[in-house]
Design an enzyme around this catalytic site. Structure first.
Site, PDB file in Angstrom:
ATOM      1  N   ARG A 168       0.806  -1.387   0.025  1.00 12.56           N
ATOM      2  CA  ARG A 168      -0.068   0.053  -0.041  1.00 12.56           C
ATOM      3  C   ARG A 168       0.649   1.164  -0.134  1.00 12.56           C
ATOM      4  NH1 ARG A 168      -5.016   1.151   4.120  1.00 12.56           N
ATOM      5  NH2 ARG A 168      -3.232   1.087   5.903  1.00 12.56           N
ATOM      6  N   ASP A 452      -3.728   3.210  13.780  1.00 10.41           N
ATOM      7  CA  ASP A 452      -2.921   4.065  12.827  1.00 10.41           C
ATOM      8  C   ASP A 452      -3.535   5.409  12.666  1.00 10.41           C
ATOM      9  OD1 ASP A 452      -5.016   3.665  11.140  1.00 10.41           O
ATOM     10  OD2 ASP A 452      -4.443   2.217   9.674  1.00 10.41           O
TER      11      ASP A 452
END
Length: 539
Positions: A168, A452
């Site tokens: 990603r 996150d």
């Protein structure tokens, strides 16, 4: 007449160990080519986001696009068949590409590892470059190492069959200040993609896999079209067959939820699925409808479950869209971090995780995410109960699902309201996460959850929304900047006592406190807190 040699991207950062293995002249030329070909379009699309947000503020609604109705109405097209390594995706583990996480993810037993340069990674130059190096080492099976601090050794199991790796890259909005082309920073997305693809595309093909990607924070099908053009150029440039790249798109913005079919269509030769996020999706909803008044005020983040009507509309539409077009539908994150001290905490949490994965499998998803290796068997069992030996359930078309434009933003259907405890939690989690991020840690265990950057985004966005909506909490207090400042000050004092004076002083707590209050309380809403945070990270 001599042929001009293409100029490479210029590195402006102190040298790192073994960086020459990643920042080769040829790789830097490739990244520079990507920048010169695609950054101007990236800039136009970011400007388009701003115009679209202004239109949402004016109208207070979103709808499926009229100009692309023909794409949705055409039942003949499908995405390309999944390559073998991405055929069975029932368990995907996520995490940054630091050395420890790389080993743990590859040993976890998950079918797929999302190797994250985005929300689970703080974009220090060290993390950007050495993360790429760790992936190179992993494919050469030389990732073994010993942690100097703990003395613990980490090594790939000799019999380990490596999962499919899906990288990603950063979102379109973030630049990489340490890599310049023609005096300008290269978009972080092109740096992460370019370095990984250049070094690994052929190596992966030799292993029977391929260069696979997760695409974050897309806001429209035009942004997917840009990525598709990047893929086409990159494959031609390196002599890789078209369609070798495969991309799964995170539908984690409210605008993208209205363009799922169009996004798959733009990427159809390279598409392999869509993913249903959660925190970024709620963050995007607040960001886009922050002028919408009480109708769009969300309760505490943990009170917005995936069973909320507007969240079910989103996930069921995603499953139906994916299976209609032959793509995988991937569920959201199980973020629980098991306790090594309290089995009662684990028992209750594992039951919740299993119930959530059972729901996803029952709804038609083909796989889902976990944040910790201990959750891999839980997710595996939930999907095995539905899939059996089948790799997916794309044949389940979910034609019973009918979602209208207003169903996706029916926030008023929620019974829950913001609470004082929710405000306290948002302050605590936001400050704790940002402090770790400023020290280079993007995936952080806080209160038994792996958090996150989306965590900090939803925390500060909810505070901003509650203040601007004059929310009154159940204890009689109003959401005000002064209340938030008092709670933030109390949190710093509590952290000083919890950590001890030396550890506290060696951290970046005051800086995190100040940045959190800035993005939570400023009158002008900051689109991404990682933008001012990156200035502090690299300043």
């Amino acid at each position: 007449m001599p042929v001009p040699v293409p100029s490479p991207a210029v590195v402006e950062a102190p040298a790192l160990p073994r960086q020459d293995e990643v920042l080769t002249q040829a790789a830097l030329v490739f990244v520079a080519d990507l920048h010169r070909l695609f950054t101007a379009r990236r800039d136009e699309l970011l400007a388009r986001r701003t115009r679209r947000r202004a239109e949402i503020a004016r109208t207070g609604r979103l709808d499926f696009l009229e100009e692309t109705a023909h794409v949705r109405a055409d039942d003949s097209w499908r995405v390309a068949p999944a390559p073998g390594p991405l055929e069975d995706r029932r368990v995907e583990i996520t995490g940054p590409t630091d050395r420890k996480m790389t080993v743990n993810a590859l040993n976890s037993g998950a079918r797929v590892w999302l190797a994250d340069f985005e929300d689970a990674s703080s974009p220090t130059w060290h993390n950007v470059v050495l993360g790429q190096l760790n992936l190179l080492d992993a494919y050469k099976r030389r990732i073994d190492f010993t942690d100097e601090a703990s003395g613990k050794s980490y090594a790939l199991r000799a019999d380990a069959e490596l999962p499919a790796v899906v990288v990603r890259p950063r979102g379109w909005h973030l630049d990489e200040r340490h890599l310049l082309v023609d005096g300008r920073p290269v978009p972080g997305a092109l740096v992460d993609f370019g370095l990984y693809f250049f070094h690994n595309a052929h190596r992966l093909l030799e292993r029977g896999q391929g260069p696979y990607f997760y695409l974050p924070k897309l806001e429209s099908h035009l942004e997917a079209r840009l990525w598709n053009d990047v893929f086409v150029f990159a494959q031609d440039c390196l002599g890789v067959a078209q369609g070798t790249v495969r991309a799964t798109v995170l539908i984690e913005t409210i605008t993208a939820a209205y363009e799922m079919e169009e996004i798959l269509y733009e990427l159809r030769e390279h598409a392999s699925g869509l993913n249903a996020g959660r925190w970024d999706y709620l963050f995007s909803l607040i960001k886009n409808f922050r002028d919408g008044g009480p109708r769009f005020v969300l309760p505490d983040r943990n009170a917005v479950t995936m069973n909320a009507p507007f969240m079910r509309a989103y996930t069921e539409l995603l499953v139906r869209t994916c299976h209609k077009r032959g793509a995988h539908a991937i569920g959201g994150m199980a973020a629980f971090i098991p306790s090594r001290r309290d089995e009662s905490v684990n028992k209750a949490a594992f039951e919740k995780v299993r119930a959530d994965k059972d729901r996803e499998a029952g709804d038609g998803f083909d796989g889902s995410w976990v944040a910790h290796p201990d959750l891999v068997p839980v997710c595996e069992a939930a999907f095995a109960g539905v899939l059996g030996d089948r790799p997916h359930q794309k044949d389940r078309l979910r034609e019973d699902v009918a979602v209208g434009a207003d169903d996706l933003i029916a926030v008023e259907s929620l019974d829950a309201r913001p609470t004082y405890a929710g405000l306290v939690n948002a302050v605590q989690v936001g400050i704790r996460y940002i402090e770790a991020w400023l020290r280079g840690l993007g995936a952080v265990a806080i209160f038994h959850l792996m958090e996150d950057a989306a965590t900090a985004e939803i925390s500060r966005s909810q505070i901003w929304q509650w203040i601007n909506a004059d929310v009154l909490f159940e204890n009689g207090e109003s959401a005000t900047p002064d209340l938030v400042r008092r709670l933030a000050a109390a949190e710093l004092e509590a952290l000083r006592l919890e950590l001890g004076e030396e550890t506290y002083i060696n951290g970046r707590w005051q800086q995190a406190h100040d940045l959190f209050l800035r993005v939570a309380l400023d009158r002008d809403y900051t689109d991404f807190l990682t933008l001012p945070a990156y200035e502090e990270l690299t300043g």
